[in-house]
Design an enzyme around this catalytic site. Structure first.
Site, mmCIF file in Angstrom:
data_model
loop_
_atom_site.group_PDB
_atom_site.id
_atom_site.type_symbol
_atom_site.label_atom_id
_atom_site.label_comp_id
_atom_site.label_asym_id
_atom_site.label_seq_id
_atom_site.Cartn_x
_atom_site.Cartn_y
_atom_site.Cartn_z
ATOM 1 C CB VAL A 31 -0.952 0.021 1.221
ATOM 2 C CG1 VAL A 31 -1.987 -1.069 1.110
ATOM 3 C CG2 VAL A 31 -0.171 -0.087 2.510
ATOM 4 C CG ASN A 33 7.327 2.502 -1.729
ATOM 5 O OD1 ASN A 33 7.629 1.327 -1.555
ATOM 6 N ND2 ASN A 33 6.847 2.964 -2.876
ATOM 7 N N GLY A 34 7.786 3.401 2.696
ATOM 8 C CA GLY A 34 8.287 4.189 3.808
ATOM 9 C C GLY A 34 9.720 4.597 3.573
ATOM 10 N N GLY A 37 11.492 1.043 4.080
ATOM 11 C CA GLY A 37 10.919 -0.185 3.554
ATOM 12 C C GLY A 37 9.520 0.020 3.018
ATOM 13 C CG ASP A 152 8.742 13.343 6.051
ATOM 14 O OD1 ASP A 152 8.608 14.375 5.371
ATOM 15 O OD2 ASP A 152 8.824 12.214 5.553
#
Length: 1233
Positions: A31, A33-34, A37, A152
């Site tokens: 679902v 992208n971090g 990961g 962020d």
């Protein structure tokens, strides 16, 4: 929520002690992208859905991942932070990194960014923004209390649950503040939301920041919810990083928001973070604090989420992005989810407790697991050996598969190459076949031309043979007639002596000469009968001498001496004029006496000779011209037979009038007049109108040929004296009248033009500047010329009868016109323009404004007599005037064709047309949209329909358009327009709908947008390089570079900016050196300069130091086939060849003949310059002159646009009105230049 989780330090977290997730969690789908990961949608096998972040554990990242787990474990137990459930280690085979599964709360409604994208207008309601901002600040307050900076905060990291709860996610870049320093100096985060003090860390290592940088990001996120995106989002990220610390704090653009919202944004976005309010202070701000309808807002948000999911539902469940800092993904479609409710989902707390319990059990069993691992090491080694073998075999299979794929791809590549080769071969064969067919067609046409020429030659020979037989028959008839007349003369003299022997003649002074008598011509008293017999005999002999000399007609038509005929007669006989001569003279002078007079038969020596009409220098008619050669041959035979030559031919002239009647002449009444042949030694260059010439020839033939029919009738009745005298003139008069009627009837049915017709009309075709008014003609905007573009005439300047083959330069105007061409004394071809009607030659107004001087190579001159014209057109600085190059006045406007048998197709000939439409204001720019022309003026934008009747459609009024370009592939029209000279982009679909009105949806949308906030634009250039479209813009003191961003942006976005230039740019272009380096080239009033796009360094390319004052730059032309390294820069009346580093590449200076108002680069490697006196075409490689179009009067022209061989330019007349000119450069001509 559970707050009983014990706080652990970093050393307490042991990644090796974590359990394997097998049997507990399973992954469903990706679902997002971090930072470290991918984020999966996962499923707990016994409970509900969770978010699982899967990360490869490497030694380099182990510390960061451990830090993130520590942060989540300690501080995720807050209602506005996504809850941390647990962590697991998924073992991987030796040689591969283990996977860490980070299990967190799943937020099913997606991110704030998704919410904004799925909302109409890409903007949220103000109360929704207030609610979401409050929830973000509450989450940040929780982190800041524990000395944690998120670092962020942005729309993609603020998620919504299905119950419209707001959660902060992605602690991948979070950091705990050092308790002693209290500030960080690490540069990390997303550029558009980044605070100025965070950006400063990258530039200054000593710079620091604290938790208040999250509040700047919160304010930017509020602007994102209000306007659909953060400020500067249309710029490159690195450009945004440069501008954020230097620009003033961003503000809301629209005025519709409340003062409280403006105040909140202003409080968040304080550039000095030391003066920025704290999180607790912002929570007390009226915009955040005063929310009376929170429950209603949550219901609205939840309903909106449900509507969006149903509207876009394509799958069973919803998936959303979990995005990291550096990557922005595309919008992910939403799907069906669980039924919405305000009540929390049951089982949520149980799930959390289960995860905590599992985590505790993991710690208790860690020791047992270590012992178990020691026991299993032997088994693992064996398994690893076995796996290694399997992996080796698998690797071998993979290599084999790769080799097979490689061979297959190679085979496919060879097949593609073979197909391409076949296609090339096929195209080559088709082209050869096409060339062969064209060659056959050309040969066939040549054969047909040859056959037609032979048939024409045979027809002419047949006509000549027929005329020769007629002449022989007439000659025989004349001989018989001469014998009969001699017999009749003897009888008349015999009968005449008897009455005179009986009567006394009266004195000559009392004789009444005004009463003619046909019965008894009275003799003079002092003549004896012998003298009277000689007189009658001489008169008859004179007429007979004239009748038997057909060859003398050519001399009488061309001899310049008007007294030649009378001198010829008097040299034969000194006696007074004979009766036939008198009759001829009276007829020539157009005597109106109805009956023939007797005076010429009985005139004394003392009688005054009547005034003679001088022999006119009549021009030869077309029929006579064609038959000149055979007649001269016939004349030699007759002279050998003993006949005398005379210049006053009577019967031959009548015969030639008959021949003209019998053989219809294919010549027009308007253009088939005659001029003196240059081959006649005494020919006069002056000429008269063609119709008048033919009239004079006919009247002369009537008068001089009249004795012949009278003599014929006399021969029929030799016994009747009175009838002989009575029948002499009336019979001839009736015959000639009928003959004249027949000739006029023949003239009326002649075809309009013939290449053998001649015209010299100095009186009718003279043009002056005052006569150059435009004659409007309906439907003449797109008229094409007829196939006959040339007429025939003789040229006194072509020596030895040489002729030249030229291609006519057509200059169209509002009326159809016929160009004519004469070679001048200097060898330069001068094109003038004449007009002719179908039957009469009329005085007309010349509407042409151009006199082309064309390079002989352009016109493909091929002299028919073997000579070659090699002179190239020269052009002086002061300009040539049309008056200076004209022939003498008698030749002005002559229609000349020096190659009558060669007709060229129309597409080979350059043309200039002028559209009938007059624009009230000055035309400033134009651009081709398909086949039609968009025209920008001082007062608006219009479309000129070139495919129809030249209709003009108004599109935009009361707005000035300075420059424009159509980019059809992008559906945009780029313009500099308006009072502030903004760079506006109009959508072509919107403009099209303003004409067609067939799409109501388009009418509702805004038809244009601005590129950035640019004002005061001077010039721009669209440069296409590979698939990138750059837009380089010259402002008053800076240069901006934009690049086109495709969907979803679909607009020009800022790329580079170069401000505060030393020289103000007036002209701008962009070049790509060797496909690698971008350079901006711009011209100023001082010269030409370059800017290196990468480094931003500015340097001079060329400064014309020989010019003391400021210059006007005209054009920057990037020369083809130079890898963007060489330029031709045009300024004032010069052009210089330089490279992009300022070195002169050619020792050649392109010199225009005068100061041009516009310079443009056109196809076929040429450049054109528009001046007040002429349009010049020059080679862009050498600067040599290829052609010139002279103006008949000075006028200001401006280049508009061009495509392929078509060039559009405009003229400005007094009063500010403008017209569009359309110039087509012939394809063959251009290719041969």
């Amino acid at each position: 929520m559970a707050n009983d989780s014990p706080a652990k330090s970093l050393v307490d977290i042991d990644l090796s002690s974590l359990r394997d997730p097998a049997g507990i969690f399973e992954l469903v789908e990706v679902v997002g992208n971090g930072t470290y990961g991918q984020v999966y949608k996962g499923r707990h096998v016994k409970t509900v859905t969770a978010a699982i972040k899967v990360m490869d554990v490497t030694e380099d990242e182990e510390e960061e991942i451990t830090l993130e787990i520590n942060m989540l474990k300690k501080y995720s137990h807050h209602r506005n932070i996504a809850t941390y459930y647990g962590a697991f280690i998924k073992k991987s085979p030796p040689g591969h990194d283990d996977q860490l599964w980070l299990v967190m709360e799943f937020c099913g409604a997606g991110s704030i960014t998704d919410l904004v994208k799925n909302t109409k207008g890409n903007t949220l309601k103000e109360d929704w923004i207030a609610y979401i901002s409050r929830e973000i600040l509450r989450g940040l307050a929780h982190l800041h209390i524990h000395h944690v900076i998120h670092r962020d905060i942005k729309g993609q990291n603020v998620l919504l649950t299905e119950n419209a709860e707001v959660k902060l996610v992605d602690f991948g870049v979070s950091a705990q503040l050092d308790r002693t320093v209290g500030r960080r100096n690490t540069f990390i985060g997303t550029p558009y939301w980044m605070a100025p003090e965070v950006i400063a860390c990258d530039e200054n290592p000593d710079a620091t920041y604290d938790y208040r940088s999250d509040l700047w990001s919160c304010g930017i996120t509020a602007i994102e919810m209000a306007e659909g995106g953060p400020p500067l989002c249309d710029m490159h990220p690195m450009r945004a990083l440069f501008l954020i610390p230097r620009n003033p704090p961003p503000r809301l653009k629209s005025k519709k928001w409340s003062k409280k919202f403006f105040s909140f944004i202003e409080g968040c976005l304080v550039k000095n973070y030391m003066q920025r309010p704290s999180t607790e202070q912002l929570l007390k701000h009226p915009f955040i604090r005063d929310q009376p309808n929170e429950r209603q807002v949550r219901i609205q948000l939840k309903d909106h989420i449900d509507r969006t999911r149903k509207k876009r539902g394509e799958k069973d469940e919803t998936e959303y992005e979990y995005s990291g800092s550096e990557e922005e993904e595309e919008e992910v479609p939403e799907q069906e989810g669980e039924p919405s409710s305000i009540v929390n989902v049951p089982g949520e707390s149980t799930l959390r407790r289960d995860f905590l319990r599992l985590q505790q059990e993991n710690k208790e069993r860690s020791e047992a697991l270590r012992r178990q691992q020691l026991l299993q090491e032997q088994q693992l080694r064996e398994q690893e050996e076995y796996k290694r073998q399997l992996l080796a075999e698998r690797q071998k299979r993979i290599e084999q598969q790769k080799e097979q794929r490689r061979r297959l791809e190679e085979q496919q590549r060879r097949e593609r190459e073979a197909r391409r080769q076949q296609e090339r071969e096929q195209r080559r064969r088709e082209q050869e076949e096409k060339r062969r067919l064209e060659e056959l067609e050309r040969r066939r046409k040549e054969e047909e031309e040859r056959r037609r020429a032979e048939e024409e030659k045979r027809r002419v020979e047949r006509e000549q043979e027929y005329i020769r037989r007629q002449l022989e028959e007439e000659q025989r008839h004349l001989e018989i007639l001469q014998q009969q007349l001699l017999q009749e003369q003897a009888m008349l003299l015999h009968d005449h002596r008897r009455p005179h022997a009986q009567q006394q003649p009266p004195p000559p002074q009392q004789q009444d000469r005004s009463k003619p008598s046909f019965h008894a011509p009275e003799p003079k008293p002092h003549y004896d009968p012998a003298d009277r017999a000689r007189e009658v005999q001489w008169s008859h002999l004179a007429s007979l001498k004239n009748n038997v000399s057909p060859v003398s007609r050519s001399h009488s038509f061309s001899d310049p001496s008007p007294k030649f005929a009378h001198h010829h007669l008097r040299s034969q006989d000194p006696c007074p004029p004979s009766r036939s001569e008198g009759l001829s003279q009276s007829s020539d002078s157009k005597s109106e006496v109805p009956e023939p007079t007797q005076k010429a038969w009985s005139r004394s020596d003392s009688d005054e000779v009547p005034p003679r009409v001088p022999v006119r220098t009549t021009s030869r008619s077309p029929v006579l011209s064609r038959r000149d050669s055979p007649l001269q041959g016939g004349g030699q035979q007759n002279s050998q037979a003993g006949q005398r030559n005379s210049t006053s031919s009577i019967e031959p002239r009548l015969l030639w009038e008959r021949v003209e009647k019998l053989v219809p002449r294919p010549g027009s009444g308007s253009s088939s007049g005659s001029s003196n042949s240059g081959s006649q030694p005494g020919s006069h260059p002056g000429s008269q109108s063609g119709s008048g010439e033919r009239f004079r020839v006919r009247s002369s033939s009537k008068s001089e040929g009249s004795p012949s029919p009278r003599q014929e009738s006399a021969a029929k009745k030799p016994d009747d004296k009175k009838e002989v005298f009575r029948s002499l003139k009336p019979a001839g008069e009736v015959d000639l009248t009928a003959l004249a009627k027949e000739l006029r009837a023949v003239e009326d049915v002649r075809p309009p033009h013939k290449v053998t017709d001649y015209s010299s009309s100095s009186e009718e075709s003279g043009t002056t500047d005052e006569e150059e008014e435009d004659v409007e003609q309906e439907g003449a905007d797109d008229s094409t010329s007829g196939p006959e573009d040339t007429r025939a005439a003789s040229s006194p300047n072509l020596s030895n009868g040489e002729t030249e083959s030229v291609k006519t330069m057509i200059v169209h105007d509002d009326v159809e016109s016929e160009p004519a061409m004469t070679p001048s004394k200097e060898g330069t071809l001068i094109v003038r323009q004449t007009q002719s009607a179908s039957s009469t030659l009329q005085k007309h107004k010349s509407s042409s404004s151009f006199t082309p001087f064309i390079d002989p190579r352009l016109l493909q001159i091929s002299p028919s007599s073997g000579t070659t014209v090699t002179s190239v057109v020269g052009f002086s600085c002061d300009g040539l005037r049309p008056e200076a190059i004209r022939q003498d006045p008698t030749r002005k406007g002559s229609v000349v064709n020096v190659n009558p048998t060669n007709t060229r197709p129309q597409s080979d000939t350059p043309e200039i047309r002028k559209y009938k439409k007059r624009f009230n204001s000055e035309i400033l720019c134009a651009a081709l949209w398909g086949v039609n022309l968009l025209v920008g003026t001082e007062s608006g934008l219009m479309l000129l329909d070139r495919s129809g009747q030249g209709k003009v459609y108004p599109l935009i009024s009361r707005r000035r358009f300075q420059q424009m370009d159509v980019l059809e592939g992008l559906n945009v029209l780029v313009t500099i327009s308006g009072k502030k000279d903004k760079l506006r982009v109009y959508y072509l679909s919107w403009l099209r709908n303003k004409i067609l009105h067939n799409d109501p949806e388009v009418e509702k949308k805004q038809g244009w947008t601005t590129v950035g906030d640019l004002e005061g634009c001077v010039h721009y250039k669209v440069v296409k390089y590979e698939r990138i479209k750059f837009l380089v813009i010259a402002l008053k003191s800076s240069v901006e570079v934009y690049a086109w961003a495709p969907k979803p942006y679909h607009k020009f976005m800022a790329f580079k900016s170069f401000g505060e230039l030393l020289h103000k740019p007036l002209l701008v272009d962009l070049t790509v050196e060797e496909g690698q380096r971008l350079k901006v080239i711009y011209g100023s009033c001082a010269g030409f300069h370059a800017v290196d796009v990468d480094s931003g360094s500015v340097y001079d390319i060329y400064l014309p130091t020989h010019i003391q004052c400021s210059i006007k730059p005209h054009a920057i032309i990037i020369l083809p086939n130079t890898d963007g390294m060489e330029l031709l820069v045009c300024y004032e009346d010069e052009g210089v060849y330089v490279n992009t580093y300022g070195r002169i590449t050619k020792d050649v200076v392109l010199q225009w003949g005068e100061m041009p108002t516009s310079v443009a680069y056109i196809r076929s490697n040429q450049t054109m310059g528009w001046g007040e006196k002429a349009i010049e075409i020059r080679s862009v490689e050498t600067g040599h002159l290829d052609g010139v179009f002279m103006h008949k009067r000075a006028q200001r022209l401006k280049f508009l646009c061009g495509r392929n061989d078509k060039v559009f330019f405009s003229s400005v007349r007094s009063g500010g009105s403008s017209q569009v000119y359309f110039m087509t450069l012939g394809r063959t001509s251009l290719l041969s230049w």
